[in-house]
Design a protein around this motif. Structure first.
Motif, PDB file in Angstrom:
ATOM      1  N   HIS A  48     -20.629 -18.852  -5.396  1.00 49.58           N
ATOM      2  CA  HIS A  48     -19.718 -19.849  -5.327  1.00 49.58           C
ATOM      3  C   HIS A  48     -19.667 -20.666  -3.897  1.00 49.58           C
ATOM      4  O   HIS A  48     -20.014 -20.112  -2.821  1.00 49.58           O
ATOM      5  N   ALA A  49     -19.693 -21.874  -4.045  1.00 53.75           N
ATOM      6  CA  ALA A  49     -19.618 -22.654  -2.727  1.00 53.75           C
ATOM      7  C   ALA A  49     -18.476 -22.820  -1.813  1.00 53.75           C
ATOM      8  O   ALA A  49     -18.301 -23.283  -0.638  1.00 53.75           O
ATOM      9  N   ASP A  50     -17.178 -22.369  -2.477  1.00 53.46           N
ATOM     10  CA  ASP A  50     -15.972 -22.256  -1.754  1.00 53.46           C
ATOM     11  C   ASP A  50     -15.150 -21.202  -1.972  1.00 53.46           C
ATOM     12  O   ASP A  50     -15.629 -20.121  -2.502  1.00 53.46           O
ATOM     13  N   CYS A  51     -13.991 -21.234  -1.233  1.00 53.91           N
ATOM     14  CA  CYS A  51     -13.252 -20.001  -1.244  1.00 53.91           C
ATOM     15  C   CYS A  51     -12.759 -19.234  -2.563  1.00 53.91           C
ATOM     16  O   CYS A  51     -12.448 -20.064  -3.504  1.00 53.91           O
ATOM     17  N   LEU A  52     -12.540 -18.040  -2.581  1.00 48.92           N
ATOM     18  CA  LEU A  52     -11.889 -17.476  -3.636  1.00 48.92           C
ATOM     19  C   LEU A  52     -10.523 -17.331  -3.220  1.00 48.92           C
ATOM     20  O   LEU A  52     -10.185 -17.094  -2.361  1.00 48.92           O
ATOM     21  N   CYS A  53      -9.490 -16.821  -4.038  1.00 55.65           N
ATOM     22  CA  CYS A  53      -8.154 -16.477  -3.680  1.00 55.65           C
ATOM     23  C   CYS A  53      -8.202 -15.275  -3.435  1.00 55.65           C
ATOM     24  O   CYS A  53      -8.874 -14.173  -3.477  1.00 55.65           O
ATOM     25  N   LEU A  54      -6.978 -14.771  -2.634  1.00 54.81           N
ATOM     26  CA  LEU A  54      -6.833 -13.594  -2.206  1.00 54.81           C
ATOM     27  C   LEU A  54      -6.624 -12.315  -3.189  1.00 54.81           C
ATOM     28  O   LEU A  54      -7.336 -11.284  -3.147  1.00 54.81           O
ATOM     29  N   ARG A  55      -6.187 -12.931  -4.445  1.00 54.46           N
ATOM     30  CA  ARG A  55      -6.183 -11.724  -5.233  1.00 54.46           C
ATOM     31  C   ARG A  55      -7.616 -11.343  -6.170  1.00 54.46           C
ATOM     32  O   ARG A  55      -7.941 -10.167  -6.078  1.00 54.46           O
ATOM     33  N   CYS A  56      -8.355 -12.568  -6.089  1.00 50.32           N
ATOM     34  CA  CYS A  56      -9.647 -12.157  -6.554  1.00 50.32           C
ATOM     35  C   CYS A  56     -10.545 -11.323  -5.445  1.00 50.32           C
ATOM     36  O   CYS A  56     -11.420 -10.596  -5.880  1.00 50.32           O
ATOM     37  N   LEU A  57     -10.384 -11.789  -4.168  1.00 55.06           N
ATOM     38  CA  LEU A  57     -11.047 -11.157  -3.232  1.00 55.06           C
ATOM     39  C   LEU A  57     -10.604  -9.715  -2.978  1.00 55.06           C
ATOM     40  O   LEU A  57     -11.478  -8.667  -2.916  1.00 55.06           O
ATOM     41  N   GLY A  58      -9.532  -9.383  -3.144  1.00 59.46           N
ATOM     42  CA  GLY A  58      -8.624  -7.957  -3.100  1.00 59.46           C
ATOM     43  C   GLY A  58      -9.577  -7.457  -4.426  1.00 59.46           C
ATOM     44  O   GLY A  58     -10.009  -6.146  -4.138  1.00 59.46           O
ATOM     45  N   GLU A  59      -9.667  -7.864  -5.664  1.00 56.17           N
ATOM     46  CA  GLU A  59      -9.998  -7.191  -6.720  1.00 56.17           C
ATOM     47  C   GLU A  59     -11.484  -6.872  -6.283  1.00 56.17           C
ATOM     48  O   GLU A  59     -11.990  -5.669  -6.699  1.00 56.17           O
ATOM     49  N   LEU A  60     -12.245  -7.735  -5.887  1.00 55.69           N
ATOM     50  CA  LEU A  60     -13.846  -7.328  -5.390  1.00 55.69           C
ATOM     51  C   LEU A  60     -14.059  -6.566  -4.577  1.00 55.69           C
ATOM     52  O   LEU A  60     -15.006  -5.819  -4.292  1.00 55.69           O
ATOM     53  N   ALA A  61     -12.987  -6.456  -3.371  1.00 54.12           N
ATOM     54  CA  ALA A  61     -13.231  -5.447  -2.173  1.00 54.12           C
ATOM     55  C   ALA A  61     -13.006  -4.111  -2.975  1.00 54.12           C
ATOM     56  O   ALA A  61     -13.545  -3.150  -2.443  1.00 54.12           O
ATOM     57  N   GLN A  62     -12.320  -4.204  -3.659  1.00 55.08           N
ATOM     58  CA  GLN A  62     -12.052  -2.603  -4.402  1.00 55.08           C
ATOM     59  C   GLN A  62     -13.023  -2.287  -5.537  1.00 55.08           C
ATOM     60  O   GLN A  62     -13.409  -1.180  -5.588  1.00 55.08           O
ATOM     61  N   GLN A  63     -13.456  -3.262  -6.260  1.00 61.13           N
ATOM     62  CA  GLN A  63     -14.412  -2.891  -7.461  1.00 61.13           C
ATOM     63  C   GLN A  63     -15.873  -3.281  -7.132  1.00 61.13           C
ATOM     64  O   GLN A  63     -16.734  -2.596  -7.755  1.00 61.13           O
ATOM     65  N   GLY A  64     -16.029  -3.984  -6.036  1.00 64.68           N
ATOM     66  CA  GLY A  64     -17.412  -4.379  -5.716  1.00 64.68           C
ATOM     67  C   GLY A  64     -17.905  -5.634  -7.059  1.00 64.68           C
ATOM     68  O   GLY A  64     -17.033  -6.007  -7.544  1.00 64.68           O
ATOM     69  N   ILE A  65     -19.095  -5.910  -7.131  1.00 64.80           N
ATOM     70  CA  ILE A  65     -19.622  -6.882  -7.882  1.00 64.80           C
ATOM     71  C   ILE A  65     -20.788  -6.382  -8.733  1.00 64.80           C
ATOM     72  O   ILE A  65     -21.479  -5.754  -7.618  1.00 64.80           O
ATOM     73  N   ASP A  66     -21.136  -6.887  -9.891  1.00 66.11           N
ATOM     74  CA  ASP A  66     -22.207  -6.341 -10.613  1.00 66.11           C
ATOM     75  C   ASP A  66     -23.120  -7.501 -10.237  1.00 66.11           C
ATOM     76  O   ASP A  66     -22.987  -8.598 -10.554  1.00 66.11           O
ATOM     77  N   THR A  67     -23.967  -7.219  -9.340  1.00 61.51           N
ATOM     78  CA  THR A  67     -25.035  -8.242  -8.741  1.00 61.51           C
ATOM     79  C   THR A  67     -25.957  -8.741  -9.775  1.00 61.51           C
ATOM     80  O   THR A  67     -26.893  -9.537  -9.798  1.00 61.51           O
ATOM     81  N   GLY A  68     -25.901  -7.896 -11.087  1.00 64.92           N
ATOM     82  CA  GLY A  68     -26.868  -8.432 -12.168  1.00 64.92           C
ATOM     83  C   GLY A  68     -26.241  -9.382 -13.166  1.00 64.92           C
ATOM     84  O   GLY A  68     -27.036  -9.764 -14.229  1.00 64.92           O
ATOM     85  N   SER A  69     -24.891  -9.480 -13.138  1.00 64.61           N
ATOM     86  CA  SER A  69     -24.232 -10.398 -14.228  1.00 64.61           C
ATOM     87  C   SER A  69     -23.318 -11.424 -13.619  1.00 64.61           C
ATOM     88  O   SER A  69     -23.012 -11.315 -12.474  1.00 64.61           O
ATOM     89  N   ALA A  70     -22.888 -12.165 -14.312  1.00 62.57           N
ATOM     90  CA  ALA A  70     -22.060 -13.424 -13.567  1.00 62.57           C
ATOM     91  C   ALA A  70     -20.636 -12.803 -13.617  1.00 62.57           C
ATOM     92  O   ALA A  70     -20.211 -11.936 -14.369  1.00 62.57           O
ATOM     93  N   LEU A  71     -19.789 -13.437 -12.582  1.00 63.36           N
ATOM     94  CA  LEU A  71     -18.530 -13.127 -12.458  1.00 63.36           C
ATOM     95  C   LEU A  71     -17.692 -13.837 -13.707  1.00 63.36           C
ATOM     96  O   LEU A  71     -18.169 -14.708 -14.338  1.00 63.36           O
TER      97      LEU A  71
END
Length: 72
Positions: A48-71
């Motif tokens: 992503h070249a730009d900001c994400l909303c707080l809801r998405c950032l909060g979800e990602l902070a809790q769950q992390g991200i699968d670095t092998g697949s797309a969001l």
């Protein structure tokens, strides 16, 4: 003295919801309080070249991200 910059309203590239970006606000943007681990932050910067909303950032902070697949 120059006028205050106008508020920045954006659309989250992850979920599509509109949100207010606080980058030009007098106080710190609320997103500065969200803590993401290194791999999640690196993956978001690549995807992503730009900001994400707080809801998405909060979800990602809790769950992390699968670095092998797309969001979603």
């Amino acid at each position: 003295m120059s006028p205050d910059p106008s508020p920045v309203d954006k659309r989250c590239p992850r979920c599509g919801q509109g949100f207010h970006c606080g980058i030009t606000d007098a106080g710190p943007c609320p997103c500065t309080h969200v803590r993401l681990d290194g791999p999640t932050l690196a993956a978001l910067r690549q995807r992503h070249a730009d900001c994400l909303c707080l809801r998405c950032l909060g979800e990602l902070a809790q769950q992390g991200i699968d670095t092998g697949s797309a969001l979603h």
